[in-house]
Design a protein around this motif. Structure first.
Motif, short mmCIF file in Angstrom:
data_model
loop_
_atom_site.label_atom_id
_atom_site.label_comp_id
_atom_site.label_asym_id
_atom_site.label_seq_id
_atom_site.Cartn_x
_atom_site.Cartn_y
_atom_site.Cartn_z
N ILE A 168 33.39 51.08 41.25
CA ILE A 168 34.57 50.00 41.22
C ILE A 168 34.11 48.83 41.42
N GLU A 169 34.44 47.91 40.89
CA GLU A 169 34.12 46.34 41.05
C GLU A 169 35.34 45.41 41.39
N ALA A 170 34.96 44.44 41.84
CA ALA A 170 36.12 43.36 42.21
C ALA A 170 37.10 42.98 40.90
N ASN A 171 36.51 42.95 39.94
CA ASN A 171 37.11 42.19 38.74
C ASN A 171 37.85 43.55 37.69
N MET A 172 37.72 44.41 38.27
CA MET A 172 38.50 45.80 37.44
C MET A 172 39.83 45.69 37.60
N GLN A 175 44.66 49.72 36.81
CA GLN A 175 44.41 51.09 35.70
C GLN A 175 43.16 51.84 35.67
N THR A 176 42.02 50.87 35.57
CA THR A 176 40.82 51.40 35.36
C THR A 176 40.31 52.15 36.77
N VAL A 177 40.83 51.18 37.90
CA VAL A 177 40.40 51.75 39.09
C VAL A 177 41.05 53.12 39.54
N LEU A 178 42.22 53.30 39.16
CA LEU A 178 42.92 54.37 39.10
C LEU A 178 42.32 55.79 38.35
N LEU A 179 41.96 55.46 37.15
CA LEU A 179 41.33 56.50 36.24
C LEU A 179 40.11 56.82 36.94
N ALA A 180 39.31 55.81 37.40
CA ALA A 180 38.05 55.94 38.32
C ALA A 180 38.14 56.79 39.49
#
Length: 314
Positions: A168-172, A175-180
């Protein structure tokens, strides 16, 4: 009540002090040398001696322990020996990531485990009970890393619908964080379901055969009222202890899961401290995890007392 709280707080402080000493002693006797781990095996004897003096490793162990403990209390946790950054902001950032993962797993896993346990207990010896109990028993026997690896193989490589890593990165975007977070959270939830569900199933089945439940049923109360108002509060009492222990499972499971999915959390940071012999970092992370486990047990005692007013702590 007040006396009980004061005693528990005093016991927690004494335990933390003892654990801090134990952590320091264990890290002191770990094999290997910190200076060698930092400079490499090709470093000269002079360079190793200079680095040990710079890090304060030549000072007596008691002096280093007192300095470390007082620094922790002041909020000065020192710098990481390998990352060369202050430990406090690093640990708080990783702690926030781990709390997100652990909270998601706890919020999903505990209610779902209670629900499955209640259904199995109310339908004791039926095919539903056998199906739920058998599934939960199978989950107990599967290690976390096997569940994690299986999930990666199926959903990341076979169907390619979820990411294999949870970096996880700050610029995500969210939706991308949830999938991860789906795969690591699901892995932790599956491990929690087994313990909570089986304990709840045993408790609710035992309570439903009690005399006061039969009396309530003979009075004509609806089954929903009997279960929710009379059976469930009593069946929850032994399950609360198991739920508190699940926090310990989460702390241990997070170390494994975060490393399998490359999740930037506290567990992965702990393994980095062990691998690189970063003693200040390892000491800080271990002490925080110890405090989290003790706090969970303290809250479990509070909930237990609320559900069972007959208990009086003197």
């Amino acid at each position: 009540m007040v006396i009980f709280l004061l005693r528990r707080l005093a016991f927690m402080l004494a335990t933390l002090l003892f654990i801090s000493l134990l952590i320091f002693v264990v890290t002191e006797v770990l094999p290997g040398d910190v200076a060698t781990a930092i400079l490499g095996r090709r470093a000269t004897v002079e360079n190793l001696a200079a680095l040990r003096e710079q890090l304060g490793l030549e000072r007596p162990a008691t002096t280093r322990y007192v300095d470390w403990l007082t620094g922790m209390l002041r909020g000065d946790w020192g710098d990481s020996l390998t990352l060369k950054v202050p430990i406090y902001p690093l640990v708080t950032e990783r702690l926030g990531n781990s709390l997100i993962l652990a909270t998601l797993a706890f919020v999903i896993g505990v209610p779902l485990g209670l629900f499955l346990g209640i259904i199995a207990g109310l339908m004791q010896d039926s095919w539903v009970d056998h199906l739920i109990s058998g599934s939960l028993l199978a989950l107990i026997s599967i290690p976390e890393f096997v569940l994690a690896t299986t999930g990666i193989m199926i959903f990341a490589y076979q169907f390619q619908i979820l990411p294999a890593t949870s970096t996880i990165e700050a610029n995500m975007n969210w939706q991308t964080v949830l999938l991860a977070l789906i795969l690591p959270t699901t892995t932790l939830v599956l491990g929690m379901l087994a313990h909570v569900g089986r304990m709840m199933r045993t408790s609710i089945a035992e309570v439903m055969h009690s005399q006061y439940i039969r009396t309530a049923t003979l009075k004509g109360l609806k089954m929903r009222v009997v279960v929710l108002r009379h059976a469930l509060p009593n069946a929850l009492l032994p399950t609360i202890s198991v739920i508190a222990l699940e926090v310990g499972y989460l702390l241990g499971g997070i170390v494994v899961i975060e490393n399998v999915f490359a999740y930037p959390g506290l567990g992965r940071l702990m393994l980095r401290g062990v691998t690189n012999q970063d003693l200040p970092l390892l000491q800080a992370v271990t002490l925080i995890m110890t405090f989290a486990f003790m706090l969970a047990n303290f809250l479990a005692d509070m909930v237990y007392m609320m559900l069972n007013p007959r208990i009086r702590y003197e």
